[in-house]
Design a protein around this motif. Structure first.
Motif: not given
Length: 144
Positions: A43-48, A59-72, A123-124, A133-139
């Motif tokens: 699914g991905r070759s790099t970390a969050t 974060c759902t909105t922030v990460c929308q164009a970045r393959s989504g938010c990583d809830e874990s 939480r995303c 402002k949120r710190f968001c974990p994008c995929n």
């Protein structure tokens, strides 16, 4: 006749070299292709990738164009959060546990790193007010 023998010998050496090279390249392809397929299948070759969002945005909105938010990927300690803040080049004047559904977050000066202590759900999807402002974990680190 002697000259012909040397040319034939040289041709044989070149032919053997090319054959060995082709065999080596075949082995490299045979090993490299499955590695690429496995990395893609995971699914991905790099970390969050952490992104500091705009005020009042989930974060759902922030990460929308970045393959989504990583809830874990939420930080589990203040030390983890400090690394995240450094990654996005943000400096917190003060840092506290926070424990809001939209944490980790900042108002620009003060930061909260820990989410709610009880089950909160996704939480995303949480968003603070316009000044939060949120710190968001994008995929992914690239916008699609």
């Amino acid at each position: 006749l002697k000259l012909f023998g040397l040319k034939q010998q040289r041709w044989q050496l070149v032919s053997e070299f090319c054959s060995e090279l082709a065999t080596t390249m075949a082995w490299q392809r045979a090993l490299l292709l499955p590695t690429i397929v496995i990395a893609t299948a995971l699914g991905r070759s790099t970390a969050t990738v952490w992104v500091l969002g705009s005020g009042g945005v989930s974060c759902t909105t922030v990460c929308q164009a970045r393959s989504g938010c990583d809830e874990s990927a939420w930080p589990t300690s203040e030390e983890d959060f400090n690394k995240i803040a450094a990654d996005v080049r943000h400096s917190c004047e003060t840092t506290q546990a926070g424990q809001a559904g939209y944490d980790p977050s900042t108002d620009g000066r003060h930061c909260g790193w820990s989410g709610p202590s009880e089950s909160y759900g996704a939480r995303c999807d949480a968003a603070g007010d316009r000044s939060t402002k949120r710190f968001c974990p994008c995929n992914s680190d690239k916008e699609l």
